[in-house]
Design an enzyme around this catalytic site. Structure first.
Site, PDB file in Angstrom:
ATOM      1  N   GLU A  25      -3.256   7.824  -4.056  1.00  0.00           N
ATOM      2  CA  GLU A  25      -3.260   6.514  -3.405  1.00  0.00           C
ATOM      3  C   GLU A  25      -3.052   5.415  -4.434  1.00  0.00           C
ATOM      4  OE1 GLU A  25      -5.980   4.684   0.032  1.00  0.00           O
ATOM      5  OE2 GLU A  25      -7.001   4.702  -1.912  1.00  0.00           O
ATOM      6  N   TYR A  66       0.859  -1.182   0.000  1.00  0.00           N
ATOM      7  CA  TYR A  66       0.000   0.000   0.000  1.00  0.00           C
ATOM      8  C   TYR A  66       0.896   1.233   0.000  1.00  0.00           C
ATOM      9  CZ  TYR A  66      -3.160   3.684   1.507  1.00  0.00           C
ATOM     10  OH  TYR A  66      -3.877   4.851   1.575  1.00  0.00           O
TER      11      TYR A  66
END
Length: 391
Positions: A198, A109
């Site tokens: 993101e 992530y």
């Protein structure tokens, strides 16, 4: 302002940040014309909406044949995709992104965001790619590292790169390429005035290449005047029609699901107004900040936008006059109420510049306007009025 995944990946590619080959299609003809540009042997078909959780809602499919690509494309186009971020009403899929698949070795992530508490850009990295970062933070906080970059940082420090490499569990021979990618993302983030970037998941493939498998980007709306190329990516179909109408009048409006319409000047005052409405048992129908220097015409437009929401059962106007004078607000309220034959409860709290003149206009208007002395008084009165109308 939000953009779609495929648009975010186009920006990533411009900054030499690795993404898979892919294309967007709006219809079957475009799909057929472009599908031969991808090599396979696996293809990923992705619905393009401004919401996360698409995979869980059926908006991301991995297939093994061109025939399956066509079948999934036809099923997905026009579907109402419901995710944990769309709400029960969902979003209609009007464009689909098709890209090559890849063999994943590890998933991570990675995100960059503006951290207003520290006045910095924060990089969040985790070894748990593909999962909601909130869930990782709650259950495995040791698997997350946060890096804070000051305004003076032109590049990410080597010590910070090492922290990210370590949380990813990678060998040191990956450092050079990983550092290059992370710095390129940082450059993109700053140069385009992004507020969020993101990548989940950010992956290492089996042949030792880093790839951004997904990408979400938001931009600071206050900086869009510098970026016509970003404004051109705006998808109005993904935005609420009332919010679009408000932006055309220079108003800051967000539709909510309550019954009391709010017209306020100043974001902080608007938030306080919404909070106190909830405190007394009702829910706001919107956030609406008319700004510090709104004209009478903008006030009228704001009223019309609020009343366009059929869920609105009453309106609370809460204005602290500074640059915006209270008599201007009063004139806008009176003209709009007369023009629209307003027949729902209206509570007005005015304070500040020319407040007595504003109150005089309202009192002499002949309209059924409930005056309030302060915010607490205003909230009680509009909640009581709306509750009485509902009974």
């Amino acid at each position: 302002m939000n953009i779609h995944e495929y648009q975010a990946k186009q920006l990533l590619s411009q900054y030499n940040i690795p993404v898979l080959d892919g294309f967007v299609a709006f219809n079957q003809e475009e799909l057929g014309k472009n599908i031969s540009s991808l090599n396979g042997p696996k293809w990923v078909v992705k619905a393009q909406i401004h919401a996360g959780g698409r995979g869980k809602g059926g908006g991301v499919k991995v297939v093994d044949t061109i025939e399956a690509v066509n079948e999934v494309f036809n099923d997905m186009m026009g579907m109402k995709l419901i995710t944990n971020q769309t709400g029960p009403e969902g979003k209609v899929v009007n464009r689909i992104y098709i890209e090559d698949g890849c063999n994943i070795s590890k998933e991570f992530y990675l995100s960059y965001l503006v951290d207003r508490k520290t006045n910095s850009i924060c990089i969040i990295a985790s070894s748990e790619g593909g999962m909601d970062i909130e869930e990782v933070a709650e259950n495995n906080p040791e698997k997350i590292v946060k890096i804070y970059l000051s305004n003076d940082d032109k590049k990410i420090k080597e010590s910070d790169l090492s922290k990210i490499q370590s949380i990813f569990g990678l060998d040191t021979h990956h450092n050079g390429k990983l550092g290059e990618i992370l710095n390129n993302i940082y450059k993109l983030f700053c140069e385009k005035d992004a507020s969020l970037l993101e990548i989940n998941p950010f992956v290492l493939t089996q042949d030792e290449h880093f790839v951004c498998l997904d990408a979400k980007m938001n931009f600071d709306s206050n900086a869009l005047f510098r970026h016509d190329e970003i404004v051109g990516l705006r998808d109005l179909e993904e935005e609420d029609p009332l919010e679009i109408q408000a932006s055309n009048h220079g108003l800051n409006y967000i539709k909510l699901d309550g019954s009391i319409g709010c017209m306020v000047n100043g974001a902080g005052l608007a938030m306080a107004t919404m909070d106190i409405i909830k405190l007394y048992g009702e829910k706001p129908a919107n956030f609406l900040d008319v700004g510090g220097g709104a004209t009478k015409e903008q006030v009228m437009s704001a009223f019309k936008i609020i009343l366009s929401d059929e869920n609105v059962k009453g309106i609370l106007v809460n204005i602290f006059g500074g640059i915006m004078r209270c008599e201007i607000i009063a004139q806008g309220i009176i003209e709009t109420a007369n023009e629209l034959n307003l027949n729902i409860p209206l509570v007005v709290r005015l304070e500040g510049t020319n407040v007595e003149l504003g109150k005089k206009y309202l009192n002499e208007s002949g309209l059924n306007i409930i005056s309030a002395d302060n915010l607490d008084d205003a909230a009680k009165k509009i909640v009581k009025a709306v509750s009485g109308a509902n009974n």
